[in-house]
Design an enzyme around this catalytic site. Structure first.
Site, PDB file in Angstrom:
ATOM      1  CG  HIS A 382      16.217  51.132  12.785  1.00 20.91           C
ATOM      2  ND1 HIS A 382      15.303  50.471  13.578  1.00 20.91           N
ATOM      3  CD2 HIS A 382      17.171  51.597  13.625  1.00 20.91           C
ATOM      4  CE1 HIS A 382      15.674  50.535  14.844  1.00 20.91           C
ATOM      5  NE2 HIS A 382      16.804  51.210  14.901  1.00 20.91           N
ATOM      6  CE  LYS A 573       1.307  50.913   9.404  1.00 20.14           C
ATOM      7  NZ  LYS A 573       2.179  49.921   9.990  1.00 20.14           N
ATOM      8  NE  ARG A 574       8.268  56.801   8.758  1.00 21.86           N
ATOM      9  CZ  ARG A 574       8.880  56.323   7.683  1.00 21.86           C
ATOM     10  NH1 ARG A 574       8.989  57.075   6.591  1.00 21.86           N
ATOM     11  NH2 ARG A 574       9.383  55.100   7.669  1.00 21.86           N
ATOM     12  CE  LYS A 579       6.070  53.213   7.193  1.00 19.55           C
ATOM     13  NZ  LYS A 579       6.429  52.077   8.061  1.00 19.55           N
ATOM     14  CB  THR A 681       7.123  49.488  16.786  1.00 22.34           C
ATOM     15  OG1 THR A 681       7.077  50.776  16.174  1.00 22.34           O
ATOM     16  CG2 THR A 681       8.551  48.977  16.832  1.00 22.34           C
ATOM     17  CE  LYS A 685       4.180  51.800  19.352  1.00 20.17           C
ATOM     18  NZ  LYS A 685       4.435  53.004  18.556  1.00 20.17           N
TER      19      LYS A 685
END
Length: 835
Positions: A382, A573-574, A579, A681, A685
């Protein structure tokens, strides 16, 4: 014996005959008895006579009522599997981010409306009762949430898959914001009980730690390794039912809790050292006390390794015991009926543990045991970040798991012989591929162990798998190209559209029926209506209602007032540098700069929402959270921004929060540095709920853009293959000087405008952006990011065009269902037959 024939058993204590009814003689429970069962559990199981201000007991009564129905179906599912003797998969994951269970169970059992009616006698609503449930936060982010989606899809597809995880007493920490800083509090999600689980203490197994290895010889002279003088821990199973969608299949998630064995040191106790006598009990219970921690300290590393081994050993013992009870010690056909999916590198020690159990406990010879291991183990990777791959020091391994270390050295020695045959005389290749990494302190490379011991290695998006094959695991791919395959992630459309966005689900049903909930490929039929003016109006109305709901949610959590008429720009998100929440924040400062300079012609009013948790030991991530909050505070208090820009950081982002956020989002921020995000992911969504993506060509963004069409996706930034050459001569200071927008943004930040009473607070962030060694190339991607943000804003001005793109995003999201992903796992790796 018929199903209705009682079983007679003799009670040895008094000679009485006991009549045990078959389970199918149990009182019937169905839709018609739900209201009565709810009353029974409320009044008698829980001993309550009034609801009061709290809905906690009513929630528990309802959960028990629904659990009764799940247990009946779960029992039937197990009975079917036992009678058929079919191939099964075990999904081993250190994280399962399940969220709330009630609404999902009601949807899948088709009991939502019946439950609403049953609650009327208590003068309350289903929504009020649902709010009493705590999120089961047994995961840190996308990895754990993916595992939860996968379990839902396995049950819905009728696949015999058993989930295995850890029953952490404290889940992902609760996050609060104090003066802009992240503060962490324990998430004691079990403090009021977990009514969905069923404990099975009689099925507990022992897990060994510490001790040493002894060599014994039997009468025939064969050597046997004995792991002696160990400190054992009990693994006690707690089973959570996982219902499929309207198919009566209920699979199981088995979560392990660590407990001390009954033995304790009597010598210590009798000498008065009570604390030493119970020290082992405390040590045992620590294993499943907290979701695995920041491992920056040696104690943290040891606990994390203990958790990984505890999960793997308990789960494998459970499966082997079931096999032995049914088949004796004959393992000839074991691999025909079992497959183990390792969810990331965390449970990779299962490779060595299965060898230990087969060789030491069941006395198989090495080669036969290895054949079983390499035909049953499958590994999902992952991450593309090398630092995220587990490496455990050999001294730590030797202390904690001495027998496992021996087995790993033996696996490695035999593997390196294969490497030598493939690359004769290439000692450098042997060094590169060795499971044992040499250095001042030797380390065990757990990802390498997983690859060597598995018959399948998969990435989770097309780009991710390609980068694994060409980069991170290139040499393994050259050795075993047929092992590698791709399984692009997906999310369950039940929770992430049907459940969390019922208004949109009903609108979709009115056009294409509801078969899409079971088979999400049918969502493509929505394309027929993207130009339908009446349908567009209804779509906009649903979005506006969802945005109003989010406005209330944000106001309640932060005190900041959002306006549903504005564009909702969301990144949740984290918090991690790759990111690039920081890039988003720079754009917010750019918008603020435009406003204070009076450049508001054609300015599209925008609400920017960010949320996510930073790992407790991640300094830069926590500093970014502080900066987001400082910027939000300045922007929101400036009268000039009223009606034009609002910014909020949502504290304690979790699954339940996402269920409110994604139906209301207009613009979905998926802006990681290309080549760093394995899949993502959250992007799926948002897409399912009609949000439009602004993003880089990273992870599953590539496949999302291909599915919806390039014209319906706002693309920016360097591509993966361009990043290395950009880094070679990277000069962010020159980029800042040459981009007037970025220059003003940096000057505004550096002036201390957002930290007037906290001098130097953001120097580390400023220095990171300006550093020629910035691995995330934030300054490089800023210019194209702003251009695409401006294009998105101008597109949003034309609501007809935006709505068309929104509908097309939902219509194109069919391939991002976890049902599709799991069907591929089943067909191409697990080879399961549906029930």
């Amino acid at each position: 014996m018929s199903n209705k024939t009682p079983v007679k058993s003799q009670d040895s204590s008094n000679g009485a005959v006991c009549v045990v009814k078959h389970w199918q003689d149990a009182p019937k429970i169905d839709e018609n008895t739900l209201a009565d069962d709810l009353t029974r559990h409320f009044y008698y199981t829980l001993g309550r006579d009034k609801v009061g201000e709290s809905h906690l007991y009513l929630y528990h009564a309802l959960a028990l009522t629904i659990r009764d129905r799940l247990v009946a179906r779960c029992r039937a599912t197990k009975k079917h599997l036992k009678a058929k003797k079919t191939r099964k998969a075990a999904y081993l994951s250190l994280e399962f981010l399940m969220g709330r269970a009630l609404s999902n169970a009601l949807l899948n059992l088709d009991l939502t409306q019946t439950t609403r009616e049953a609650l009327q006698q208590y003068c309350t609503t289903l929504e009020e009762v649902q709010d009493a449930e705590h999120d089961a936060g047994l995961g840190n982010g996308g990895l754990g949430r993916l595992a939860a989606c996968f379990l839902d899809s396995c049950a819905t597809l009728g696949l015999p898959v058993l989930g295995y995880g850890i029953r952490y007493e404290y889940g992902m920490f609760n996050q609060s914001i104090e003066n802009g800083h992240q503060m962490e509090q324990p998430d004691n999600w079990l403090r009021e009980g977990h009514p969905w689980e069923l404990s099975a203490p009689e099925q507990a197994v022992r897990v060994k730690f510490f001790g040493h290895v002894e060599i014994h010889k039997d009468k025939s002279g064969r050597e046997h390794r004995v792991w002696a003088n160990t400190q054992d821990v009990l693994a006690v199973p707690y089973d959570v039912p996982i219902p499929g969608y309207k198919n009566d299949v209920v699979n199981t998630l088995r979560l392990w809790k660590s407990e001390a064995t009954d033995e304790f040191d009597l010598t210590e106790f009798n000498s008065g050292s009570y604390s030493e006598a119970v020290a082992e009990k405390n040590l045992a219970e620590q294993i499943t006390m907290v979701l695995y921690p920041n491992d920056s300290s040696e104690n943290g590393k040891e606990l994390r390794l203990r958790q990984q081994y505890f999960l793997s050993s308990a789960s494998l013992q459970d499966i082997l015991l079931t096999w032995v009870n049914q088949n004796g010690h004959n393992f000839d056909d074991f691999e025909k009926y079992h497959v183990f999916q390792l969810n990331d590198t965390h449970p990779s020690i299962a490779v060595a543990e299965l060898m230990r159990l087969l060789v030491d406990e069941y006395e198989l010879d090495w080669q036969k045991a290895w054949n079983i291991v390499t035909k049953t183990m499958a590994y999902t990777n992952h991450t593309l970040l090398p630092e995220a791959l587990e490496r455990w020091s050999v001294p730590l391994f030797a202390k904690l798991l001495p027998r496992l270390l021996e087995i790993i050295f033996e696996i490695n020695a035999r593997f390196l012989l294969e490497v030598a045959r493939h690359w004769p005389g290439d000692t450098e290749m042997q060094r590169k591929l060795s499971i044992i990494e040499e250095g001042p302190v030797q380390h065990v490379r757990m990802a390498y162990l997983a690859i060597v011991g598995s018959f399948s290695v998969n990435g989770v998006a097309a780009l991710h798998t390609d980068l694994l094959e060409k980069g991170l695991f290139k040499d393994f791919y050259d050795l075993w190209p047929n092992k590698f395959n791709n399984k692009t992630n997906g999310v369950t459309p039940r929770r992430w559209l049907a459940q969390c966005n019922p208004a949109l689900a009903n609108l979709i049903n009115s056009k294409i029926g509801d078969e899409w909930v079971r088979d999400f490929s049918n969502i493509v039929n929505l394309r027929r209506y993207f130009d339908d003016k009446s349908f567009q109006s209804q779509w906009q109305l649903v979005k506006k209602e969802n945005k109003q709901r989010l406005c209330e949610f944000v106001k309640d959590r932060t005190g900041i007032e959002f306006d549903a008429a504005m564009m909702f720009d969301v990144q949740v998100k984290r918090i991690h540098e790759y990111k690039r929440q920081l890039l988003n924040l720079l754009h917010v400062v750019h918008l603020y700069d435009r406003i204070i300079r009076g450049e508001t012609q054609d300015f599209v009013p925008r609400c920017v929402l960010l949320g996510g948790k930073a790992a407790p030991g991640y300094y830069m991530a926590k500093k970014i959270i502080k900066m987001i909050n400082n910027v939000a505070d300045v922007v929101n208090k400036d009268e000039r921004t009223k009606g034009l820009l609002r910014v909020a950081f949502l504290p304690n982002y979790n699954v339940s929060a996402m269920e409110v956020i994604c139906p209301a989002t207009d613009l979905s921020e998926q802006i990681s540095t290309a080549g760093k995000e394995a899949s993502g992911t959250g992007n799926m969504k948002f897409m399912m709920n009609g949000a439009v993506t602004i993003g880089t060509l990273d992870g599953a963004n590539i496949e999302i853009r291909a599915a919806v069409g390039a014209e319906n996706f706002f693309l920016f930034g360097a591509q993966t293959e361009q990043v290395p050459s950009i880094k070679e001569n990277y000069d962010p200071n020159a980029l800042i000087e040459n981009d007037p927008n970025l220059k003003r943004v940096m000057e505004l930040i550096q002036s201390g405008h957002f930290n007037m009473f906290e001098p130097g607070l953001f120097d580390d962030i400023i220095n990171a952006i300006r550093s020629p060694n910035d691995p995330w190339i934030v300054a490089h991607d800023f210019t194209s990011y702003v251009e695409q943000q401006q294009l998105a804003a101008q597109t949003y001005l034309n609501q007809e065009t935006w709505t068309r793109i929104s509908i097309l995003n939902t219509a194109a999201s069919g391939e991002f269902s976890s049902d599709r992903t799991i069907q591929q796992y089943s067909d191409e790796i697990w080879q399961l037959s549906p029930m």
